[in-house]
Design a protein around this motif. Structure first.
Motif, short mmCIF file in Angstrom:
data_model
loop_
_atom_site.label_atom_id
_atom_site.label_comp_id
_atom_site.label_asym_id
_atom_site.label_seq_id
_atom_site.Cartn_x
_atom_site.Cartn_y
_atom_site.Cartn_z
N LEU A 1 -5.55 4.22 -4.01
CA LEU A 1 -6.18 3.40 -4.47
C LEU A 1 -5.40 2.69 -5.62
O LEU A 1 -4.64 3.23 -6.14
CB LEU A 1 -7.43 3.92 -5.05
N LEU B 1 -9.93 -1.47 -0.09
CA LEU B 1 -9.54 0.03 -0.56
C LEU B 1 -10.63 0.72 -1.10
O LEU B 1 -10.85 1.79 -0.86
CB LEU B 1 -8.38 0.01 -1.54
N TYR B 2 -11.49 0.04 -1.80
CA TYR B 2 -12.62 0.63 -2.66
C TYR B 2 -13.85 0.56 -1.75
O TYR B 2 -14.80 1.19 -2.02
CB TYR B 2 -12.91 -0.17 -4.04
N HIS C 1 -9.77 5.90 4.90
CA HIS C 1 -8.30 5.39 5.03
C HIS C 1 -7.47 6.52 4.32
O HIS C 1 -8.09 7.21 3.36
CB HIS C 1 -7.91 3.81 4.61
N ARG D 1 -1.67 8.28 0.36
CA ARG D 1 -1.95 9.00 -0.60
C ARG D 1 -1.34 10.40 -0.50
O ARG D 1 -0.95 10.88 0.50
CB ARG D 1 -3.64 9.20 -0.44
N CYS E 1 -15.72 3.97 -0.17
CA CYS E 1 -15.01 5.08 -0.77
C CYS E 1 -15.27 6.24 -1.09
O CYS E 1 -15.02 7.29 -1.29
CB CYS E 1 -13.76 4.54 -1.65
N LYS F 1 -4.98 5.64 2.16
CA LYS F 1 -3.80 4.96 1.13
C LYS F 1 -4.28 5.08 -0.21
O LYS F 1 -5.65 5.42 -0.32
CB LYS F 1 -4.06 3.28 1.63
N LEU G 1 0.71 -1.11 -0.03
CA LEU G 1 -0.01 -0.07 0.21
C LEU G 1 0.73 1.05 -0.13
O LEU G 1 1.95 1.36 0.53
CB LEU G 1 -0.96 0.06 1.19
N LEU H 1 -7.03 -6.57 -1.00
CA LEU H 1 -6.68 -5.19 -1.10
C LEU H 1 -7.44 -4.12 -1.65
O LEU H 1 -7.96 -3.24 -1.18
CB LEU H 1 -5.31 -5.02 -1.26
#
Length: 564
Positions: free
Chosen positions: A542, A559-560, A538, A526, A563, A540, A523, A555
């Motif tokens: 994408l 992650l999404y 989060h 951002r 989001c 991080k 990861l 992951l």
């Protein structure tokens, strides 16, 4: 029944069954898995052994001396050289305080006793009195870089690897060192070795090892492996994965090469000397069938069962890496997986030769007959039309492979794994029925179900649950509904999809909030922006989705999640 009197025979059989059930129900009627945990699970394990009809009898041709000689032959290095000690003029400070030793002893759990005969319960009971002299002993051993000779002899408890062991190779050696030795070993691992492996070194890489380190787990190893495969499939038509098997890896590690790698770590000289002293002159005997063998000297091995053993193998495998850029390796203890994309397909033989050379240098042996190869194809037309190269000589190519207890097929679906789960968990329901017939209380029955059935359903769930089809999830849901109907679990037990989501969230939050988590390297943080944008759960970056790297993967899925 033999005389043809079927009805009378069945009537007698039913009466006998009722009598057995009534008598057996008294045995587990007062069992409580929440208060008398040890006794409760001892009875449960006895029922499990009876259900599996496993034999605890001792094989006639196997003796304690034969087992000890067998283990000594494996743990022998024909090119053995005593690891050199370091000379230091730095005055080492006390490593452990009296209160720390007290807490170590006070928190000791029930464990096997070494040859010194000092049990854990005795040390725990006398912790207030023993803390000061033991702290002095620990600090003196660390300062001098020496291990007391009484701690260098282990007693091996053979553990069967098969249901019906018949020869010494059917038993796994577990060395039991003295309780005090293991206590000091764990302190050295936590205080010195774990912080050292977080740093970067030339020639050593700990990022691809997911065992024997904080935050490491089989789920993390599977996630990293599948993420690497899916990322490679985004630009390659297929990907090779070799599951490599090393014969008796833990029992044959070369001490000299191990200490050469330990010397590269950022640890003090006295800790290096303590580890070298622990390995030098180590001996073991074997106890089997109430008979103890003679003592044999060990010139190899990381001493399975010791506190220093697991991180020692982690250090041993730290210099095993691919020779060709673009290839990758994922390691979980001695389970090693070599990943090669189609672009580097011609390097398969070269990589395998490199691994064999590494194994030989470390007194290990790559077992090609047990090693397997699986080829994953990219989704879409490109993967279907690609011509696969011939299998490597001596290594079998398969369509599905069990990786760390999870069945993975070449189509990257979880159907085969769910098939195995349904078969295993359905057979466990027979055990639940037997426990109920033995009179186990309902609350304890549900605890047993959670421990042995539900935990198996959720094993490594974050790694494989995203690859389940709708039909796979429905089969799992139907199984859980059946268990609720039989009364093996609470009616308010969440659906399997909710349990999967909870497991995902727990692991992802651990990755986000632990800077040294083993999955952090996958990861990226951002980049800060001047725009006022909707807040995320989060910070991080994408990962870009592709046809292969999609919501099936852990992951991408997390992650999404929530989001937008």
């Amino acid at each position: 029944m033999r005389a043809g009197r079927i009805e009378q025979g069945e009537a007698i059989a039913n009466r006998i069954q009722k009598a057995i059930t009534q008598r057996s129900s008294k045995w587990m009627r007062n069992l409580d898995t929440r208060n008398g945990v040890k006794d409760a699970w001892a009875k449960v394990r006895q029922v499990v052994r009876d259900c599996n009809s496993s034999s605890d009898s001792i094989a006639g041709e196997v003796t304690a001396q034969k087992l000890n000689d067998h283990y000594a032959d494996i743990s022998t290095d024909t090119e053995y050289r005593v690891p050199p000690m370091k000379a230091t003029v730095v005055e080492a400070e006390d490593s452990v305080t009296e209160i720390e030793v007290f807490l170590m002893l006070d928190r000791l759990k029930a464990t096997a006793t070494g040859l010194d005969g000092i049990p854990a319960w005795f040390l725990r009971l006398g912790a207030p009195v023993f803390a000061a002299p033991i702290a002095l002993l620990f600090n003196q051993a660390i300062k001098e870089g020496m291990v007391p000779s009484q701690w260098k002899t282990a007693i091996i408890t053979p553990v069967p690897k098969v249901k019906q062991p018949e020869q010494p190779s059917d038993y796994r050696p577990i060395s039991i060192t003295p309780v005090l030795s293991r206590t000091l070993e764990r302190h050295i691992v936590r205080t010195y070795i774990y912080p050292a492996i977080q740093r970067k070194y030339t020639g050593l890489n700990f990022a691809d090892q997911y065992a024997f380190r904080p935050t490491g787990s089989t789920a993390a190893a599977l996630i990293a492996l599948l993420h690497t495969v899916c990322a490679m499939l985004s630009s390659n038509s297929y990907v090779h994965v070799f599951a490599l098997d090393f014969s008796k890896a833990f029992d044959s590690v070369r001490h000299q090469t191990l200490m050469e790698k330990v010397a590269k770590l950022d640890i003090t000289d006295n800790i290096y000397n303590w580890i070298a002293s622990f390995l030098t002159g180590h001996m073991h005997c074997t106890k089997y069938g109430n008979v103890t063998s003679s003592v044999a000297t060990v010139t190899a091995s990381i001493i399975q069962g010791s506190g220093i053993g697991p991180p020692s193998y982690l250090i041993t495998a730290a210099d095993l890496r691919p020779t060709r850029a673009g290839n990758d390796i994922v390691k979980y203890a001695d389970d090693t997986y070599l990943i090669i994309p189609a672009a580097n397909s011609g390097s398969c033989a070269e990589e395998l030769n490199n691994i064999q050379a590494w194994a030989s240098n470390n007194n290990l042996k790559l077992n090609c007959s047990k090693s397997k190869e699986i080829v994953f194809r990219a989704r879409g037309g490109r993967g279907k039309t690609a011509q696969l190269p011939s299998p490597c000589e001596g290594i079998e190519r398969v369509d599905k492979l069990t990786i760390l207890g999870v069945v993975v097929n070449s189509r990257l679906t979880a159907t085969d794994h769910v098939d195995g789960l349904m078969s295993t968990c359905s057979s466990l329901l027979y055990l639940m029925r037997v426990l109920r017939n033995h009179g186990i209380p309902e609350i304890s029955l549900k605890d047993v179900f959670t421990a042995i059935v539900l935990s198996r359903l959720l094993y490594c769930a974050p790694a494989w649950s995203g690859f389940c089809t709708a039909a796979d999830r429905e089969r799992l849901e139907a199984f859980l509904r059946r268990c609720k109907r039989y009364g093996y679990c609470d009616q308010n037990t969440p659906r399997i999809s909710e349990l999967f989501n909870d497991a995902d969230d727990v692991l992802f939050q651990s990755v986000l909030h632990r800077p040294n988590h083993v999955l952090q390297y996958l990861l990226q943080d951002r980049e800060p922006t001047q725009y006022s944008m909707r807040s995320r759960s989060h910070t991080k970056e994408l990962i870009q989705k592709t046809s292969n790297l999609n919501n099936s993967h852990f992951l991408i899925r997390l992650l999404y999640k929530d989001c937008y």
